[in-house]
Design an enzyme around this catalytic site. Structure first.
Site, mmCIF file in Angstrom:
data_model
loop_
_atom_site.group_PDB
_atom_site.id
_atom_site.type_symbol
_atom_site.label_atom_id
_atom_site.label_comp_id
_atom_site.label_asym_id
_atom_site.label_seq_id
_atom_site.Cartn_x
_atom_site.Cartn_y
_atom_site.Cartn_z
ATOM 1 N N SER A 1 27.630 -43.443 32.472
ATOM 2 C CA SER A 1 28.256 -43.545 33.798
ATOM 3 C C SER A 1 28.813 -44.922 34.127
ATOM 4 O O SER A 1 29.521 -45.070 35.127
ATOM 5 C CB SER A 1 27.256 -43.154 34.895
ATOM 6 O OG SER A 1 26.984 -41.783 34.826
ATOM 7 N N LYS B 1 32.365 -44.871 34.749
ATOM 8 C CA LYS B 1 32.954 -44.438 36.020
ATOM 9 C C LYS B 1 33.628 -45.610 36.729
ATOM 10 O O LYS B 1 34.626 -45.439 37.440
ATOM 11 C CB LYS B 1 31.874 -43.808 36.920
ATOM 12 C CG LYS B 1 31.323 -42.475 36.401
ATOM 13 C CD LYS B 1 30.231 -41.928 37.314
ATOM 14 C CE LYS B 1 29.861 -40.477 37.045
ATOM 15 N NZ LYS B 1 29.153 -40.232 35.784
ATOM 16 N N TYR C 1 36.622 -36.787 30.625
ATOM 17 C CA TYR C 1 35.501 -37.369 31.353
ATOM 18 C C TYR C 1 34.331 -37.646 30.404
ATOM 19 O O TYR C 1 33.721 -38.715 30.430
ATOM 20 C CB TYR C 1 35.102 -36.415 32.484
ATOM 21 C CG TYR C 1 33.785 -36.707 33.146
ATOM 22 C CD1 TYR C 1 33.662 -37.748 34.063
ATOM 23 C CD2 TYR C 1 32.659 -35.948 32.851
ATOM 24 C CE1 TYR C 1 32.447 -38.021 34.677
ATOM 25 C CE2 TYR C 1 31.438 -36.206 33.463
ATOM 26 C CZ TYR C 1 31.334 -37.241 34.359
ATOM 27 O OH TYR C 1 30.134 -37.509 34.951
ATOM 28 N N TYR D 1 23.321 -44.520 41.458
ATOM 29 C CA TYR D 1 22.855 -43.178 41.791
ATOM 30 C C TYR D 1 22.130 -43.221 43.145
ATOM 31 O O TYR D 1 22.581 -43.895 44.060
ATOM 32 C CB TYR D 1 21.939 -42.622 40.686
ATOM 33 C CG TYR D 1 22.558 -42.618 39.323
ATOM 34 C CD1 TYR D 1 23.775 -41.987 39.083
ATOM 35 C CD2 TYR D 1 21.931 -43.241 38.255
ATOM 36 C CE1 TYR D 1 24.343 -41.970 37.819
ATOM 37 C CE2 TYR D 1 22.485 -43.228 36.984
ATOM 38 C CZ TYR D 1 23.692 -42.593 36.777
ATOM 39 O OH TYR D 1 24.237 -42.583 35.532
ATOM 40 N N VAL E 1 23.036 -43.437 32.119
ATOM 41 C CA VAL E 1 21.791 -42.873 31.594
ATOM 42 C C VAL E 1 21.542 -43.252 30.142
ATOM 43 O O VAL E 1 20.491 -42.933 29.583
ATOM 44 C CB VAL E 1 21.730 -41.328 31.743
ATOM 45 C CG1 VAL E 1 21.636 -40.949 33.204
ATOM 46 C CG2 VAL E 1 22.895 -40.677 31.059
#
Lengths: 305, 305, 305, 305
Positions: D63, D66, D189, D241, D259
């Protein structure tokens, strides 16, 4: 065929289930009820009372009282006065959740979840000068038993664990759907839950549901035939907490359960049944009690479906 | 007394409601159905078919098909194979919500919300070589009408608006509760929704629900008496989207509705009813159709309660 | 460069926004505050106070008090005593929602939503003999202004609209996360919200946040440098209701808002800012106030990012 | 003082935490990474790179990508084109939940939860002819390392476990907030998540966040100073998160975790940090990595608060 022997036989078949559920333990007075209690009473519309097991022993009827309070309210208010403040739909959630209540602007889903029953208690409080005494008289008359009382220990104990119900009442008041002081109304609500009645008492009391509104015990009309049909419909879809679908699937009768382990159920036009076994399933309904009703339904071939 | 004249009279009484609801408009094929269509058909267990209005005109049965798919699945799987994957409880939420589905680990509440019906479609896909053809044969046989077809335009149109149902299927697959490719299963699911049937077709098709599982039309057992009782129980608690409680309260019959404006309902042991009026209420159930069933129930004094 | 002229200029630029928001109206005392009020005060760590507009007029600080109560609690409890009862995460929901609170077993997400601040009030109530008086002394000392008072009308008015906050407190008590009587704690909580302070008062009071815990006004350490850093972190992620992300994006300072239209914000090591404009945006934060802080941040090139 | 020795010392202090978290195990390629890996790299705005432990070993950035995808999108779209499709607020829920997404009509809370990053991937897909190749070139340039690649095994494995993300994409498409075919966008993605980079790579790549948008590695402006400030604000409130508040409280730096056990964080104007330790805490953030950043922040006395 419906006989006392059949009822004995049914209790023998479900007795092995005792030990697989859990007795309600959030208040001591309920936790200490022996798990082995097991009783059933059937009152036919012809007036025959058949019983087995601990059918004459009084227990805490708890949420079964929600059906009585609503019946009382149906005689005091026009339908729209009630149904604009509480819905008629299954909740799909735990009986005491605030989530749906907040999302739906303080209008409880139905009168048989806590929030809905608290609205009904608020309605009774607004219209009756002594709602607690009135409910007791109402029940004594229906049961033909002037010795029925509130269990004061249970009522006091409930009041000491009332925080969540107080939260529910205050949340509804914040939405304008609760009109009286919270604590007195909760006190009445908990007294109703603390009614002590036996299976025999309950079968007599609710016989109007099986008989178009006319009590088999007293011969008097409690509510109209249409109201009876409507009340049975509400019980069938909402009367068993979040287990109404499973109950309909297995038993096929309108009914109402309480965490004291009691369940009342009716076959309209035929009979009223009350069962009692304190251990509950995961939805909060009597485990052996449900099984007994299922056997009764299957062996008599009687259900609404 | 049940006569064609009574049905005509009922339609006349509910016709003024047309204009107060809204026709389903998420796909063009549904949006263009005239709102003035109104029909009713009643098939008694004695085999008498009574009709009024547009009872012979075929329309898109939409979610009524969920009851047919489940019936088909009941013949292919052991009960626990079905009920471990889909529940038996009312949802208390919109028919196509993902919220409860996520909170309950991908197990839909019941087979009559979209998620549950998609699980049933997945079950049929796993066991049948040609599920779409098999369902059509099943329906044609039950209705005694070999001309029943899928409306290809409706099915294709649904497929073009399938994103939310695809989300539901993928979410269930992420929880291990969906076993096939998503798109082919959705395609079958949408075809089932796109069945074109008239009120007369529907009354014949669902007559087994009123007759302990035996079709009045064919005389053959479709499901067992116990399965019939159970299916009626599911319909009574979950068959009307988030309006099951209100429907039970007003009509008092197990039933299943569709956004095409159709509703089927039964009085077990007595009759099967199908109504059609395209305008829907806020729960997605036919507005005039529900009113017609309520009048029928009241005027005949027939309901399960 | 930071001058009173710059502040005047900023107020001129944001004044046209007045009329596009809405003044809080849930209690009359707030609803009647003129929407045209607009003030700003900046206290540099060097001790210079610059002001513009209605910077010396007292208003209801409302939720800004939540940062003061928490600061007071930080001095009375070990960290884990506080943080086991209230979290440190943004809520992602409305400031007064009960949904998340129920799903997370009565532990509020952070001390700046209502539930969290009510836990802090409960903590103060458990440890202080006169929490309301103590908070007032604390604020008067920090602001160097012995005339600061509670607005009794506002406090009483809040108490009359306290049902939802009572629901929150009772729900937490049902989970064992509230230890005192509900109403006295709420009364203190509402008094804190009813503090009347001006922008100048607020800039002085919160100067410890910009100065490693040492008040610019008094020269005394209010909390430790580490606690200051932590409190600023909480303000940055949770201080602006459900608009913390947008505020960080536009303004880039730790801050706390109130529905009275006030906002305090700091640039650690540099300055403390207080703004006031009663009209709120959809998240409940001062609309012109946020815009003024954004301009200040951009024109000085000062933010934490 | 910031030295390689200090970094070694910090790693020694946090190493005992290894064994108290859990390595991500939803795909085999992540599950088999040794839990003992531990690395840190700090790039000062002066261009000094300090490292300790496994700082040069590439891992799956997951992530963290992102933030890169959003940076790329910021260069291709006007702000409002992005922010009308994805919010800027913390979610208060698990990173992959559909509940909030449905309640908020398919608009994800922020670009760092899965739904938001999938919207960003959809944006890149709409504007770039080869988004996957473009992202790789972008990263290689920023890191000054032409050997950076996608881990094809990880990407393929993610694709095989993509059901929940597919559900998210379809749900957004049902709300009109997803414009391309689902599977190709998800494929891109997942490739972004499967970028293999070392701490050294990451510190170089993200140095623009600490330097007003100008890469320390290349000297080129990646985004504007204002965009940098805004991006840091989003990272501070939404980058960790459902643990952003705790991270701000303990570490006090804008950051982004994955993660795979990596975290990048910056002190604007000073330095860029990357840490790696595969075991995660209950929020999905690197357990020892967070502790290392906390120590670094405390020992240098550097944070944004």
């Amino acid at each position: 065929m419906l006989t006392a022997h059949l009822l004995e036989d049914i209790l023998d078949q479900v007795r092995p289930l005792i030990g697989t559920g859990h007795v309600a333990s959030y208040i001591p007075a309920l936790a200490k009820v022996p798990a082995t209690k097991l009783g059933i009473a059937v009152l036919t519309n012809q007036g025959d009372m058949l019983t087995a097991g601990d059918a004459n022993e009084a227990f805490s009827i708890q949420s079964i009282s929600k059906a009585l309070s609503l019946t009382l309210a149906l005689g005091l208010y026009a339908p729209q006065e009630i149904w604009q403040r509480v819905g008629k739909e299954p909740s799909g959630q735990a009986f005491n959740s605030l989530i749906q209540l907040e999302m739906e602007q303080g209008i409880p889903r139905n009168p048989f979840i806590n929030a809905g029953a608290i609205v009904v208690a608020d309605l009774l409080h607004s219209r009756l000068s002594a709602p607690r005494q009135r409910l007791l008289e109402f029940v004594r008359q229906l049961a033909g038993d002037s010795h029925i009382t509130y269990d004061k220990v249970v009522a006091a104990s409930e009041m000491m664990h009332s925080d969540r119900n107080a939260a529910i009442a205050y949340l509804m008041r914040s939405f304008g759907n609760f009109n009286n002081e919270v604590l007195p109304v909760l006190n009445n609500y908990f007294h109703a839950c603390a009614l002590k009645m036996s299976c025999v008492d309950l079968a007599r009391t609710f016989s109007y549901l099986a008989n178009q509104g006319v009590s088999i015990e007293t011969g008097h009309a409690v509510i109209s035939p249409t109201q009876t049909k409507q009340l049975n419909a509400l019980l069938a879809t909402c009367g068993l907490y979040d287990g109404a679908g499973e109950f309909a699937y297995r038993v096929g009768m309108p009914g109402k359960s309480g965490v004291g382990g009691g369940i009342i159920a009716v076959v309209p036009g035929e009979m009223t049944v009350a069962v009692w076994s304190p251990e509950l399933d995961s939805s909060g309904n009597s485990l052996a009690g449900t099984a007994a009703l299922e056997l009764l339904s299957n062996q008599l071939g009687r259900s609404i479906f």
